[in-house]
Design a protein around this motif. Structure first.
Motif, PDB file in Angstrom:
ATOM      1  N   MET A 221     -11.490   9.851  11.700  1.00 37.40           N
ATOM      2  CA  MET A 221     -10.403   8.884  11.682  1.00 37.40           C
ATOM      3  C   MET A 221      -9.637   9.013  12.991  1.00 37.40           C
ATOM      4  O   MET A 221      -9.437  10.124  13.488  1.00 37.40           O
ATOM      5  CB  MET A 221      -9.487   9.139  10.494  1.00 37.40           C
ATOM      6  CG  MET A 221      -8.403   8.090  10.300  1.00 37.40           C
ATOM      7  SD  MET A 221      -7.477   8.397   8.768  1.00 37.40           S
ATOM      8  CE  MET A 221      -8.739   8.041   7.556  1.00 37.40           C
ATOM      9  N   PHE A 222      -9.241   7.875  13.544  1.00 38.24           N
ATOM     10  CA  PHE A 222      -8.473   7.925  14.792  1.00 38.24           C
ATOM     11  C   PHE A 222      -7.521   6.745  14.878  1.00 38.24           C
ATOM     12  O   PHE A 222      -7.793   5.656  14.341  1.00 38.24           O
ATOM     13  CB  PHE A 222      -9.400   7.952  16.018  1.00 38.24           C
ATOM     14  CG  PHE A 222     -10.319   6.767  16.149  1.00 38.24           C
ATOM     15  CD1 PHE A 222      -9.961   5.666  16.923  1.00 38.24           C
ATOM     16  CD2 PHE A 222     -11.552   6.753  15.509  1.00 38.24           C
ATOM     17  CE1 PHE A 222     -10.821   4.571  17.068  1.00 38.24           C
ATOM     18  CE2 PHE A 222     -12.418   5.665  15.639  1.00 38.24           C
ATOM     19  CZ  PHE A 222     -12.047   4.578  16.412  1.00 38.24           C
ATOM     20  N   ALA A 223      -6.396   6.984  15.532  1.00 39.21           N
ATOM     21  CA  ALA A 223      -5.389   5.948  15.716  1.00 39.21           C
ATOM     22  C   ALA A 223      -5.798   5.040  16.867  1.00 39.21           C
ATOM     23  O   ALA A 223      -6.244   5.512  17.913  1.00 39.21           O
ATOM     24  CB  ALA A 223      -4.031   6.584  16.001  1.00 39.21           C
ATOM     25  N   ALA A 224      -5.636   3.745  16.672  1.00 40.73           N
ATOM     26  CA  ALA A 224      -5.960   2.783  17.730  1.00 40.73           C
ATOM     27  C   ALA A 224      -5.435   1.412  17.348  1.00 40.73           C
ATOM     28  O   ALA A 224      -5.393   1.058  16.158  1.00 40.73           O
ATOM     29  CB  ALA A 224      -7.468   2.707  17.962  1.00 40.73           C
ATOM     30  N   GLU A 225      -5.037   0.661  18.344  1.00 36.47           N
ATOM     31  CA  GLU A 225      -4.721  -0.741  18.128  1.00 36.47           C
ATOM     32  C   GLU A 225      -6.027  -1.490  17.869  1.00 36.47           C
ATOM     33  O   GLU A 225      -7.112  -0.949  18.090  1.00 36.47           O
ATOM     34  CB  GLU A 225      -3.990  -1.300  19.350  1.00 36.47           C
ATOM     35  CG  GLU A 225      -2.617  -0.668  19.574  1.00 36.47           C
ATOM     36  CD  GLU A 225      -1.732  -0.764  18.344  1.00 36.47           C
ATOM     37  OE1 GLU A 225      -1.587  -1.885  17.811  1.00 36.47           O
ATOM     38  OE2 GLU A 225      -1.206   0.276  17.903  1.00 36.47           O
ATOM     39  N   PRO A 226      -5.963  -2.734  17.375  1.00 32.96           N
ATOM     40  CA  PRO A 226      -7.200  -3.469  17.059  1.00 32.96           C
ATOM     41  C   PRO A 226      -8.192  -3.466  18.225  1.00 32.96           C
ATOM     42  O   PRO A 226      -7.828  -3.745  19.372  1.00 32.96           O
ATOM     43  CB  PRO A 226      -6.697  -4.879  16.755  1.00 32.96           C
ATOM     44  CG  PRO A 226      -5.312  -4.655  16.230  1.00 32.96           C
ATOM     45  CD  PRO A 226      -4.753  -3.516  17.028  1.00 32.96           C
ATOM     46  N   LEU A 227      -9.429  -3.112  17.934  1.00 26.10           N
ATOM     47  CA  LEU A 227     -10.488  -3.027  18.930  1.00 26.10           C
ATOM     48  C   LEU A 227     -11.423  -4.224  18.813  1.00 26.10           C
ATOM     49  O   LEU A 227     -11.577  -4.810  17.737  1.00 26.10           O
ATOM     50  CB  LEU A 227     -11.289  -1.739  18.739  1.00 26.10           C
ATOM     51  CG  LEU A 227     -10.507  -0.429  18.824  1.00 26.10           C
ATOM     52  CD1 LEU A 227     -11.394   0.751  18.426  1.00 26.10           C
ATOM     53  CD2 LEU A 227      -9.958  -0.229  20.224  1.00 26.10           C
ATOM     54  N   SER A 260     -25.613  12.382  16.485  1.00 29.68           N
ATOM     55  CA  SER A 260     -26.734  11.567  16.963  1.00 29.68           C
ATOM     56  C   SER A 260     -27.918  11.599  15.999  1.00 29.68           C
ATOM     57  O   SER A 260     -28.747  10.687  15.990  1.00 29.68           O
ATOM     58  CB  SER A 260     -27.178  12.046  18.346  1.00 29.68           C
ATOM     59  OG  SER A 260     -27.627  13.394  18.280  1.00 29.68           O
ATOM     60  N   GLY A 261     -28.005  12.647  15.163  1.00 22.68           N
ATOM     61  CA  GLY A 261     -29.100  12.750  14.210  1.00 22.68           C
ATOM     62  C   GLY A 261     -28.751  12.289  12.811  1.00 22.68           C
ATOM     63  O   GLY A 261     -29.583  12.416  11.895  1.00 22.68           O
ATOM     64  N   LEU A 262     -27.543  11.744  12.621  1.00 22.42           N
ATOM     65  CA  LEU A 262     -27.126  11.294  11.290  1.00 22.42           C
ATOM     66  C   LEU A 262     -27.247   9.781  11.175  1.00 22.42           C
ATOM     67  O   LEU A 262     -26.830   9.038  12.063  1.00 22.42           O
ATOM     68  CB  LEU A 262     -25.676  11.712  11.031  1.00 22.42           C
ATOM     69  CG  LEU A 262     -25.367  13.215  11.044  1.00 22.42           C
ATOM     70  CD1 LEU A 262     -23.904  13.443  10.708  1.00 22.42           C
ATOM     71  CD2 LEU A 262     -26.260  13.961  10.072  1.00 22.42           C
ATOM     72  N   ASP A 263     -27.798   9.326  10.053  1.00 25.85           N
ATOM     73  CA  ASP A 263     -27.901   7.881   9.827  1.00 25.85           C
ATOM     74  C   ASP A 263     -26.758   7.432   8.916  1.00 25.85           C
ATOM     75  O   ASP A 263     -25.765   8.135   8.754  1.00 25.85           O
ATOM     76  CB  ASP A 263     -29.263   7.521   9.243  1.00 25.85           C
ATOM     77  CG  ASP A 263     -29.562   8.272   7.944  1.00 25.85           C
ATOM     78  OD1 ASP A 263     -28.649   8.925   7.409  1.00 25.85           O
ATOM     79  OD2 ASP A 263     -30.705   8.200   7.466  1.00 25.85           O
ATOM     80  N   SER A 264     -26.906   6.272   8.305  1.00 31.49           N
ATOM     81  CA  SER A 264     -25.867   5.696   7.435  1.00 31.49           C
ATOM     82  C   SER A 264     -24.518   5.664   8.143  1.00 31.49           C
ATOM     83  O   SER A 264     -23.477   5.955   7.560  1.00 31.49           O
ATOM     84  CB  SER A 264     -25.759   6.480   6.123  1.00 31.49           C
ATOM     85  OG  SER A 264     -26.986   6.481   5.426  1.00 31.49           O
ATOM     86  N   PHE A 265     -24.541   5.294   9.421  1.00 30.78           N
ATOM     87  CA  PHE A 265     -23.327   5.258  10.236  1.00 30.78           C
ATOM     88  C   PHE A 265     -22.505   4.016   9.887  1.00 30.78           C
ATOM     89  O   PHE A 265     -23.032   2.903   9.812  1.00 30.78           O
ATOM     90  CB  PHE A 265     -23.707   5.241  11.711  1.00 30.78           C
ATOM     91  CG  PHE A 265     -22.544   5.285  12.658  1.00 30.78           C
ATOM     92  CD1 PHE A 265     -22.106   6.494  13.180  1.00 30.78           C
ATOM     93  CD2 PHE A 265     -21.882   4.126  13.038  1.00 30.78           C
ATOM     94  CE1 PHE A 265     -21.039   6.549  14.066  1.00 30.78           C
ATOM     95  CE2 PHE A 265     -20.821   4.166  13.920  1.00 30.78           C
ATOM     96  CZ  PHE A 265     -20.392   5.380  14.436  1.00 30.78           C
ATOM     97  N   TYR A 266     -21.207   4.210   9.661  1.00 31.41           N
ATOM     98  CA  TYR A 266     -20.337   3.081   9.314  1.00 31.41           C
ATOM     99  C   TYR A 266     -18.976   3.275   9.969  1.00 31.41           C
ATOM    100  O   TYR A 266     -18.346   4.327   9.811  1.00 31.41           O
ATOM    101  CB  TYR A 266     -20.164   2.975   7.804  1.00 31.41           C
ATOM    102  CG  TYR A 266     -19.285   1.815   7.370  1.00 31.41           C
ATOM    103  CD1 TYR A 266     -19.814   0.531   7.305  1.00 31.41           C
ATOM    104  CD2 TYR A 266     -17.957   2.010   7.050  1.00 31.41           C
ATOM    105  CE1 TYR A 266     -19.014  -0.540   6.915  1.00 31.41           C
ATOM    106  CE2 TYR A 266     -17.147   0.948   6.662  1.00 31.41           C
ATOM    107  CZ  TYR A 266     -17.688  -0.317   6.592  1.00 31.41           C
ATOM    108  OH  TYR A 266     -16.894  -1.378   6.216  1.00 31.41           O
ATOM    109  N   LEU A 267     -18.522   2.283  10.694  1.00 37.86           N
ATOM    110  CA  LEU A 267     -17.221   2.314  11.366  1.00 37.86           C
ATOM    111  C   LEU A 267     -16.442   1.058  11.008  1.00 37.86           C
ATOM    112  O   LEU A 267     -16.997  -0.046  11.014  1.00 37.86           O
ATOM    113  CB  LEU A 267     -17.404   2.384  12.884  1.00 37.86           C
ATOM    114  CG  LEU A 267     -16.127   2.311  13.731  1.00 37.86           C
ATOM    115  CD1 LEU A 267     -15.361   3.624  13.649  1.00 37.86           C
ATOM    116  CD2 LEU A 267     -16.464   1.989  15.189  1.00 37.86           C
ATOM    117  N   ASP A 268     -15.159   1.229  10.678  1.00 40.10           N
ATOM    118  CA  ASP A 268     -14.338   0.058  10.359  1.00 40.10           C
ATOM    119  C   ASP A 268     -12.870   0.433  10.538  1.00 40.10           C
ATOM    120  O   ASP A 268     -12.512   1.610  10.617  1.00 40.10           O
ATOM    121  CB  ASP A 268     -14.584  -0.412   8.924  1.00 40.10           C
ATOM    122  CG  ASP A 268     -14.200  -1.868   8.711  1.00 40.10           C
ATOM    123  OD1 ASP A 268     -13.644  -2.488   9.636  1.00 40.10           O
ATOM    124  OD2 ASP A 268     -14.441  -2.390   7.602  1.00 40.10           O
TER     125      ASP A 268
END
Length: 394
Positions: A221-227, A260-268
């Motif tokens: 988790m990280f803080a950020a304005e809309p990307l 880099s070796g992990l699948d099922s990557f999800y970012l939102d």
């Protein structure tokens, strides 16, 4: 009522739960899902309190959920050298019973697939309401007309955008992004005893990195304005995450190497849905995260299941009169769903300052944290459920 056709968009949790009740009351149900098949695995979700249990027992799935539950996970917060600073109990994050999202979806799907039509690999492209119903255009299949359409398609709902307006009008960015990758459940054995699990979490101001006990599951988790990035481009999303955690200390460099070796990557992004005028318009309704979502807020799955129960029950009581049923659904769920708007998981899990991190760690061991747990338990039960099956039968 038995001739009423309903299209449900989304086959995660809210969609199959709604399909279960609608087919039970005699509606003709079609569920369309963008993914090519039912999604397996995913994050752990939980239920808590008498209200959630009542709905699940009336569905006949309470025992099956317990049979397939995960072991709860304690999150151990450490410093850069790995020394323990605080513990977030799995009793807080796991409710009364915790289960993988994919397992829960499968339980609901198994109880509806033989009585409802499921269409995978397609999605709603356009809606046009007429006096006779809703004309629906699909990305792939020929157009069809339904009496009612329900969006159960998540916080980025296509149905909501088509029927209510642009996402930006209804979804508030909470100032954070989160990412999950790898095996779900933080290393528990789904076929073994449901033992307590541990994950290790490391904070820096505005950043959180969590590693499951077997290193095969990560959460960030990280803080950020809309990307600006392509939500369907995994490589671009991995670059976003790498940039967000550049220069981080502690376990993060090793985790980035493992990633880099992990699948099922999800970012939102973490988002909060606000439907000020209700969850229905014309012949279209919203259930679940599309209506009252708050990412990682802790109540989304329970709200989805209760919302599905209420909407289907009100439609059955109204004998398919959607105008009366929708008004009652809006009234009941607007009050109950308020709990979804009172939390920001980003601020709690990844405070933006070192002082904020210290205060959060202190809070986890304080009496105030116990009081927060009690409040959340009470809020989860803050709705009076009708026994719709009994009322309909009468």
């Amino acid at each position: 009522m038995r001739n009423t056709t309903v299209l449900i968009s989304g086959a995660s949790i809210a969609g199959p739960a709604l399909a279960y009740w609608l087919q039970r009351y005699g509606f003709a149900v079609t569920v369309v899902e963008r993914a090519p098949e039912l999604r397996a695995g995913g994050q752990a979700v939980d239920f808590k309190g008498a209200t959630h249990r009542t709905v699940l027992e009336r569905m006949g799935v309470w025992e099956e959920i317990h049979r397939r539950q995960t072991g709860k996970t304690d999150m151990v917060l450490t410093d850069a050298e790995g020394a323990e600073l605080a513990v977030m109990s799995g009793d807080f994050t796991g409710g009364d019973v915790e289960i993988l999202r994919g397992d829960l979806a499968e339980i609901f799907y198994e109880r509806t697939v033989h009585s409802c039509e499921y269409v995978f690999g397609d999605s709603v492209a356009a809606l046009r309401e007429t006096a006779a119903g809703v004309e629906v255009e699909f990305e792939n299949a020929p157009a069809r007309t339904f009496d009612l359409v329900v969006g159960c398609d998540g916080i980025h709902s296509r149905v909501r955008a088509l029927a209510f307006g642009p996402e930006a009008d209804y979804v508030k960015h909470l100032g954070y992004y989160y990412c999950t990758a790898g095996a779900a459940g933080w290393g528990h054995d789904p076929n073994g005893p449901r033992q307590r699990n541990r994950s290790e979490a490391y904070n820096e101001p505005g950043r959180l990195a969590v590693r499951g006990g077997n290193k095969a599951a990560h959460m960030y988790m990280f803080a950020a304005e809309p990307l600006t990035y392509d939500r369907h481009d995994e490589a671009a999303q991995r670059r976003v995450l790498a940039e967000a955690f550049a220069g981080a200390r502690g376990p993060v460099p090793a985790m980035m190497a493992e990633l880099s070796g992990l699948d099922s990557f999800y970012l939102d992004s973490l988002g909060q849905v606000g439907m000020k005028k209700g969850y229905t318009t014309g012949r279209v309704a919203l259930v679940g995260d599309s209506a009252y979502g708050n990412t990682l807020g802790g109540f989304g799955t329970g709200l989805a299941v209760v919302g599905a129960y209420v909407l289907a029950g009100e439609l059955a009581l109204a004998d398919g009169d959607h105008t009366a049923a929708f008004a009652r659904y809006d009234e009941l769920m607007k009050r109950y769903a308020k709990i979804a708007g009172k939390s920001n998981a980003g601020r709690f899990l990844a405070p933006r300052t070192a002082r904020g991190i210290r205060m959060r760690n202190w809070f986890l061991g304080s009496r105030m944290f116990d009081l927060m747990l009690k409040y959340s338990d009470n809020a989860a039960n803050d709705i009076e459920l009708r026994d719709y099956p009994a009322l309909v039968a009468a």
